[in-house]
Structure formats: structure tokens, C-alpha cells
Design a protein around this motif. Sequence first.
Motif, PDB file in Angstrom:
ATOM      1  N   ARG A  35       0.813  -1.208   0.000  1.00 50.37           N
ATOM      2  CA  ARG A  35       0.000   0.000   0.000  1.00 50.37           C
ATOM      3  C   ARG A  35       0.856   1.272   0.000  1.00 50.37           C
ATOM      4  NH1 ARG A  35      -5.258  -0.999   2.822  1.00 50.37           N
ATOM      5  NH2 ARG A  35      -5.487  -3.249   3.112  1.00 50.37           N
ATOM      6  N   TYR A  36       2.012   1.215   0.654  1.00 49.58           N
ATOM      7  CA  TYR A  36       2.811   2.418   0.876  1.00 49.58           C
ATOM      8  C   TYR A  36       3.846   2.669  -0.216  1.00 49.58           C
ATOM      9  CZ  TYR A  36       0.737   3.263   5.436  1.00 49.58           C
ATOM     10  OH  TYR A  36      -0.150   3.565   6.432  1.00 49.58           O
ATOM     11  N   VAL A  37       4.132   1.649  -1.031  1.00 47.50           N
ATOM     12  CA  VAL A  37       5.105   1.812  -2.109  1.00 47.50           C
ATOM     13  C   VAL A  37       4.718   2.964  -3.021  1.00 47.50           C
ATOM     14  CG1 VAL A  37       5.979   0.721  -4.221  1.00 47.50           C
ATOM     15  CG2 VAL A  37       5.969  -0.551  -2.079  1.00 47.50           C
ATOM     16  N   LEU A  38       3.426   3.197  -3.169  1.00 51.23           N
ATOM     17  CA  LEU A  38       2.909   4.220  -4.072  1.00 51.23           C
ATOM     18  C   LEU A  38       3.527   5.593  -3.817  1.00 51.23           C
ATOM     19  CD1 LEU A  38       0.743   4.981  -6.244  1.00 51.23           C
ATOM     20  CD2 LEU A  38      -0.808   5.456  -4.335  1.00 51.23           C
ATOM     21  N   TRP A  39       3.803   5.926  -2.538  1.00 48.32           N
ATOM     22  CA  TRP A  39       4.225   7.297  -2.255  1.00 48.32           C
ATOM     23  C   TRP A  39       5.527   7.432  -1.471  1.00 48.32           C
ATOM     24  CZ3 TRP A  39       4.427   8.384   2.961  1.00 48.32           C
ATOM     25  CH2 TRP A  39       3.629   7.598   3.810  1.00 48.32           C
ATOM     26  N   ILE A  40       6.156   6.339  -1.092  1.00 48.27           N
ATOM     27  CA  ILE A  40       7.437   6.464  -0.385  1.00 48.27           C
ATOM     28  C   ILE A  40       8.582   6.435  -1.397  1.00 48.27           C
ATOM     29  CG2 ILE A  40       6.461   5.346   1.646  1.00 48.27           C
ATOM     30  CD1 ILE A  40       8.039   2.844   0.966  1.00 48.27           C
ATOM     31  N   ASP A  41       9.775   6.777  -0.947  1.00 48.04           N
ATOM     32  CA  ASP A  41      10.969   6.742  -1.790  1.00 48.04           C
ATOM     33  C   ASP A  41      11.178   5.317  -2.296  1.00 48.04           C
ATOM     34  OD1 ASP A  41      13.444   6.848  -2.973  1.00 48.04           O
ATOM     35  OD2 ASP A  41      14.545   7.388  -1.155  1.00 48.04           O
ATOM     36  N   ILE A  42      11.109   5.130  -3.607  1.00 52.40           N
ATOM     37  CA  ILE A  42      11.169   3.779  -4.171  1.00 52.40           C
ATOM     38  C   ILE A  42      12.515   3.119  -3.907  1.00 52.40           C
ATOM     39  CG2 ILE A  42      12.002   4.487  -6.447  1.00 52.40           C
ATOM     40  CD1 ILE A  42       9.413   1.729  -5.615  1.00 52.40           C
ATOM     41  N   GLY A  43      13.558   3.924  -3.708  1.00 48.49           N
ATOM     42  CA  GLY A  43      14.872   3.358  -3.423  1.00 48.49           C
ATOM     43  C   GLY A  43      14.929   2.583  -2.122  1.00 48.49           C
ATOM     44  N   LEU A  44      13.996   2.852  -1.216  1.00 46.59           N
ATOM     45  CA  LEU A  44      13.965   2.116   0.050  1.00 46.59           C
ATOM     46  C   LEU A  44      13.561   0.657  -0.172  1.00 46.59           C
ATOM     47  CD1 LEU A  44      12.178   4.795   2.270  1.00 46.59           C
ATOM     48  CD2 LEU A  44      14.605   4.165   2.346  1.00 46.59           C
ATOM     49  N   ILE A  45      12.793   0.408  -1.224  1.00 47.87           N
ATOM     50  CA  ILE A  45      12.327  -0.943  -1.533  1.00 47.87           C
ATOM     51  C   ILE A  45      13.104  -1.550  -2.704  1.00 47.87           C
ATOM     52  CG2 ILE A  45      10.319  -2.360  -2.158  1.00 47.87           C
ATOM     53  CD1 ILE A  45      10.006  -1.047   0.540  1.00 47.87           C
ATOM     54  N   ALA A  46      13.277  -0.748  -3.775  1.00 45.76           N
ATOM     55  CA  ALA A  46      13.891  -1.258  -5.001  1.00 45.76           C
ATOM     56  C   ALA A  46      15.410  -1.286  -4.867  1.00 45.76           C
ATOM     57  CB  ALA A  46      13.474  -0.398  -6.190  1.00 45.76           C
ATOM     58  N   ASN A  47      15.877  -2.194  -4.033  1.00 44.30           N
ATOM     59  CA  ASN A  47      17.317  -2.387  -3.850  1.00 44.30           C
ATOM     60  C   ASN A  47      17.599  -3.888  -3.804  1.00 44.30           C
ATOM     61  OD1 ASN A  47      16.971  -3.243  -0.956  1.00 44.30           O
ATOM     62  ND2 ASN A  47      16.313  -1.106  -0.751  1.00 44.30           N
ATOM     63  N   ASP A  48      18.851  -4.239  -3.915  1.00 44.45           N
ATOM     64  CA  ASP A  48      19.224  -5.653  -3.999  1.00 44.45           C
ATOM     65  C   ASP A  48      18.712  -6.454  -2.813  1.00 44.45           C
ATOM     66  OD1 ASP A  48      20.462  -5.132  -6.378  1.00 44.45           O
ATOM     67  OD2 ASP A  48      22.488  -5.036  -5.553  1.00 44.45           O
ATOM     68  N   ALA A  49      18.800  -5.866  -1.608  1.00 48.75           N
ATOM     69  CA  ALA A  49      18.425  -6.613  -0.406  1.00 48.75           C
ATOM     70  C   ALA A  49      16.923  -6.901  -0.378  1.00 48.75           C
ATOM     71  CB  ALA A  49      18.833  -5.839   0.842  1.00 48.75           C
ATOM     72  N   PHE A  50      16.108  -5.852  -0.529  1.00 40.06           N
ATOM     73  CA  PHE A  50      14.666  -6.045  -0.374  1.00 40.06           C
ATOM     74  C   PHE A  50      14.063  -6.780  -1.571  1.00 40.06           C
ATOM     75  CE2 PHE A  50      11.655  -3.816   2.712  1.00 40.06           C
ATOM     76  CZ  PHE A  50      10.818  -4.910   2.741  1.00 40.06           C
ATOM     77  N   VAL A  51      14.447  -6.383  -2.786  1.00 39.20           N
ATOM     78  CA  VAL A  51      13.926  -7.085  -3.961  1.00 39.20           C
ATOM     79  C   VAL A  51      14.374  -8.538  -3.949  1.00 39.20           C
ATOM     80  CG1 VAL A  51      14.046  -7.223  -6.485  1.00 39.20           C
ATOM     81  CG2 VAL A  51      13.691  -5.008  -5.383  1.00 39.20           C
ATOM     82  N   GLY A  52      15.621  -8.769  -3.512  1.00 42.38           N
ATOM     83  CA  GLY A  52      16.104 -10.146  -3.412  1.00 42.38           C
ATOM     84  C   GLY A  52      15.271 -10.977  -2.450  1.00 42.38           C
ATOM     85  N   LEU A  53      14.890 -10.379  -1.317  1.00 46.79           N
ATOM     86  CA  LEU A  53      14.049 -11.086  -0.349  1.00 46.79           C
ATOM     87  C   LEU A  53      12.668 -11.364  -0.933  1.00 46.79           C
ATOM     88  CD1 LEU A  53      13.425 -12.193   2.467  1.00 46.79           C
ATOM     89  CD2 LEU A  53      12.903  -9.840   3.196  1.00 46.79           C
ATOM     90  N   LEU A  54      12.094 -10.394  -1.630  1.00 43.41           N
ATOM     91  CA  LEU A  54      10.763 -10.581  -2.213  1.00 43.41           C
ATOM     92  C   LEU A  54      10.770 -11.695  -3.253  1.00 43.41           C
ATOM     93  CD1 LEU A  54       9.660  -6.841  -2.584  1.00 43.41           C
ATOM     94  CD2 LEU A  54       8.739  -8.519  -0.979  1.00 43.41           C
ATOM     95  N   PHE A  55      11.816 -11.747  -4.067  1.00 38.77           N
ATOM     96  CA  PHE A  55      11.900 -12.824  -5.055  1.00 38.77           C
ATOM     97  C   PHE A  55      12.115 -14.175  -4.375  1.00 38.77           C
ATOM     98  CE2 PHE A  55      12.259  -9.611  -8.350  1.00 38.77           C
ATOM     99  CZ  PHE A  55      11.647 -10.228  -9.424  1.00 38.77           C
ATOM    100  N   GLU A  56      12.868 -14.188  -3.293  1.00 40.93           N
ATOM    101  CA  GLU A  56      13.034 -15.437  -2.550  1.00 40.93           C
ATOM    102  C   GLU A  56      11.685 -15.924  -2.035  1.00 40.93           C
ATOM    103  OE1 GLU A  56      14.600 -17.004   1.767  1.00 40.93           O
ATOM    104  OE2 GLU A  56      15.542 -15.213   0.954  1.00 40.93           O
ATOM    105  N   LEU A  57      10.895 -15.014  -1.477  1.00 38.77           N
ATOM    106  CA  LEU A  57       9.581 -15.390  -0.957  1.00 38.77           C
ATOM    107  C   LEU A  57       8.657 -15.895  -2.065  1.00 38.77           C
ATOM    108  CD1 LEU A  57       8.973 -12.434   1.548  1.00 38.77           C
ATOM    109  CD2 LEU A  57       9.700 -14.772   2.083  1.00 38.77           C
ATOM    110  N   MET A  58       8.801 -15.342  -3.260  1.00 48.31           N
ATOM    111  CA  MET A  58       7.983 -15.791  -4.382  1.00 48.31           C
ATOM    112  C   MET A  58       8.421 -17.147  -4.919  1.00 48.31           C
ATOM    113  SD  MET A  58       6.906 -12.906  -7.160  1.00 48.31           S
ATOM    114  CE  MET A  58       8.410 -11.964  -7.084  1.00 48.31           C
ATOM    115  N   LEU A  59       9.713 -17.345  -5.020  1.00 53.10           N
ATOM    116  CA  LEU A  59      10.247 -18.470  -5.787  1.00 53.10           C
ATOM    117  C   LEU A  59      10.423 -19.758  -4.998  1.00 53.10           C
ATOM    118  CD1 LEU A  59      12.922 -16.493  -7.844  1.00 53.10           C
ATOM    119  CD2 LEU A  59      10.753 -17.382  -8.673  1.00 53.10           C
ATOM    120  N   VAL A  60      10.524 -19.663  -3.671  1.00 54.76           N
ATOM    121  CA  VAL A  60      10.744 -20.875  -2.876  1.00 54.76           C
ATOM    122  C   VAL A  60       9.420 -21.616  -2.717  1.00 54.76           C
ATOM    123  CG1 VAL A  60      11.444 -21.787  -0.635  1.00 54.76           C
ATOM    124  CG2 VAL A  60      12.735 -19.909  -1.675  1.00 54.76           C
TER     125      VAL A  60
END
Length: 512
Positions: free
Chosen positions: A220-245
Motif C-alpha cells: 500500500r505504501y510503495v505508491l508514495w514512499i521513496d522507491i529506493g527504500l524498496i527497489a534495492n538488492d536486499a529487499f527485492v532479493g528477499l521478495l523474489f526469494e519469498l515468491m520463488l521458494v
Amino acid sequence: MDDLEKAILISFDESGAVDSTLKAQAVSYCQQIKETQSICSICIERLCFTKLVQVQFWCLQCLHEVLRVRYSSMGLEEKSFIRKSVFSLACYESIDDKNLVRVLDGPAFIKNKLAQVMVTLIYFEYPMIWPSVFVDFLSNLSKGVVVIDMFCRVLNALDEEVISLDYPRSEEEVAVAGQIKDAMRQQCISQVVRAWYDISLMYRNSDPDLCCSVLDSMRRYVLWIDIGLIANDAFVGLLFELMLVSGFPDQLRGAAAGCIHAVAAKRMDPKAKLTLLQSLQIRKVFGLVAEDNDSELVSSVASLLTGYSTEVLECLKRLNSEDGKAVSTELLNEVLPSVFYVMQNCEIDETFSIVQFLSGYVGTLKSLAPLTETQSFHVGQILEVIRSQIRFDPAYRNNLDVLDKIGKEEEDRMAEFRKDLFVLLRSVGRVAPDATQIFIRNSLASAVASNGDVDVEEIEAALSLLYAFGESLGDETMKTGNGLLGELIPMLLSTKFPCHTNRLVALIYLEQ
């Protein structure tokens, strides 16, 4: 149990066992109590000691209503008391060193109502009066799952009640939402994001439901927060891990897909957006759509792929540089096969969105003549998608033939559903007329050669394609019978389909 609690229980009774006069008296009594000046103190005291969820809910509902109506007329001392008490309830703290009933141990609807009260206070008091609310809440997350869950509920309620533009807002509400967002960006949002990451990492194996709550808040909050806080190797990597495992529950994997979707949909300058889309390496999830075709996960991944494709297409439209267009085209070529697969093989809720995307994609092809080999292949795939989607389900064959209630509902549903698909067909016909005509000819030839008793739906779909495409042909073509009509109409007239007595086939055959 005192009179107020008895009255609340009676007023909430839905069993029908309570006399209507008594229930009316109970409702009236509760309303009188609600109108007293000390109602907030009464409610907070009850919340500290009662274990009756009806009483807890009534008290929280009262607090919510009274704060909305009377906040501006309250004294500073009363506001401070309410603020301290509500925050203590939300964070598992004691009030005045009393041994409290833990409201957070109650059912979800009680916690949601408490979150709503918290958000009402935030609306009036953050950031000018209560600037530390989020930082104070974050410091309590170490208490564990119950407080983390409550924090997520507060963030979600803040989005629904104040921030999200999916709901109608007054000018004042929009202004307050802007102040809250600005203050959070400056003061605490980076800490909130860090908490989301740490919690997801810590609880992904032990409490996937909690992780889902965290990811739902984040989406919900990605829409208006600094995208760099989420779109980084650490967080995107974790999200893909959660999707792919595969060991993670589908709900958690789908929640992670929802977050990546939100990242892809972030409003940005097209050049920066294209760089972001490239960095997501969406190809990693293509294989997920081949899992259980009607699972919750596949539906979430389908939504992600559709949203991602739509954003890439928008970059292609908005970027003028050859390099930008080349990269956008490459990303589209990469993702489109999975989009086609989803449409043809999966039971999903994204069909309308995918058709809208494909219509947009075909629209861009109009300016790209001649089409490349890859683009021509995609046109063929879109035609296959249209044919597969307009086919009736054989399970309804008898219902549609006799047109009972179920058949009528299915026929009406399909008639509405086909409208956008036939618009798409005609668009493809304008972009690639030869390929479209060959496709329709082959579909009809296949139908002519088919076993009519078995392939009723295929025959009806082929005839419907011909009819829909024929409607888009010009008057001159209709008069002369050149091209497609000159070949197909004689074929159609000389053919007696084995299933011509089937109602659907007979109707569309006679319409030709």
C-alpha cells in the motif's frame, strides 16, 4: 456485570430471544451514556477490565465516533489521557500500572476497530501534537507478533481511512493526508521500511501469516514512499526469494508478488521507470505460471506480469530515444510469452486487464510497419488467445442448447465478455490483415473438418470469429466478395456441420 454492560449485550443480541421493547430500552440507555461528557473515560475503563467482546467493540466504536465529532472541543488533559490510553492498548502496555485485559488478545474485528481509533488520533494529532507516534510504535515491535500485527493493522487503516485515493476525500482530508505523508517521509518511513524487511526476514519460516500482513502494508505504501527504500538488492532479493521458494505458502508468495507489482507500478519518469523495470529481472517468475493453474499464486503472478507488461508498454510509448524503445521492446518480447500462456491455460481474474494490455500493444504496432518476425509471431499468439477465450465451456453445452436459466446466464456472460475480444480482433485485423484472414480461414477449415458432435464449441468459435471480423470489412469488400469472403463464404455455404442442429451453432451459422 453492571447496567451498561447488560445494555450493550442486549442491544447486540441477534438471537431474537430478547423482547423488542427491552432491546429498544437497552439501545436508548447506551445512547444516553454515549452522550455524557465522561464517555471517553468510561470506555477506556471498560476496555481495561472487560473480557466481553461486545462491550470492547461498543467502547471502541464510541471512542471512534466521539473523537471524530468532539475532538476539537476536548481539553488538553482529556486528549492526553485518551492518547496515552489508546496507545497503551495498542502496544500491550499497562495503563496507570493496572493489570489490564489485553485487547490485542481479542478477535480480529476488535483489533481492527482499535486500529481505527488510533488512526483517528493520528489524523488529528500527527505530526504537530503527537510527532513520536510511529517511532514510539516501532520501539514496541520487539514485544513480538501481537504488536507487529497491530502495527500492520494501524498502517492499513491509515491507508484506507486517510491516505488512499481509491476512496473519495474532502479537500481537508487530502490536505491532512499530504501532511502525514510528508512528515512520515521526513521522520520515520525509512525506519518503517527497515522494520518490514527485518520482520519478513525473521518470520518468513515461522509465521508466514504475519509476513503476509507486513507485505500487505508495504504494498500500500510503495505508491508514495521513496522507491529506493524498496527497489534495492536486499529487499527485492528477499521478495523474489519469498515468491520463488516452493516451500512457502501460496498466500505469502502471492503477497510478495503483489509488492513487486506495486514497485513496477510506481509512478516515475519513463527513463527512470525503464531502468527500474530492467532491474526487477521479471524473467525469474515466468516459470511460476506453469504451477497449479488455478492457484492463488498463479493469479498473483498473472497480475504481476500484466502490470509489469503494461508499465513497459507505457515506457515504449513515452520514450523517444531509439535506445529506450529498443530496451522496452526487448522487455516486452521477453514477458509476452508468459502473458499468452496465462490467458490460454490459467483460471485467473486478470483476463480483462490482459485484454486491455494486448489492445494497447496492438495499438503500438500500427506505427511499426512492417512488423518484425517476433511481432508477427505475437500477433498470431494474440489471435490464438482470442479464439481460446471466446470458446464456451463444454460443461454448459446442454444448458446452452436448451437455454435453461444456467445457459441463459452463461450466454449473457459470454456475450459481454466477447465484446472487448472482438474489438481486439478487429484491431489485429487492421495491423496484420493478411495474418488475420489466414488465421480465420484456418480456424474455419479446422471446424469444417472437425467431429461436430465433439467440437461444438470449436465450430461455434470459428463461425463467431468469421462473423465478428466480417462486420469490420468495408462495403466495397462486401459487394465484390474479394479476399477472405470470396474464399470462405462458398466454403461456409457448401458445408453442413454435423452439429448444425445445436442451438449456438445454428444461430451463428444463420447470422453469417
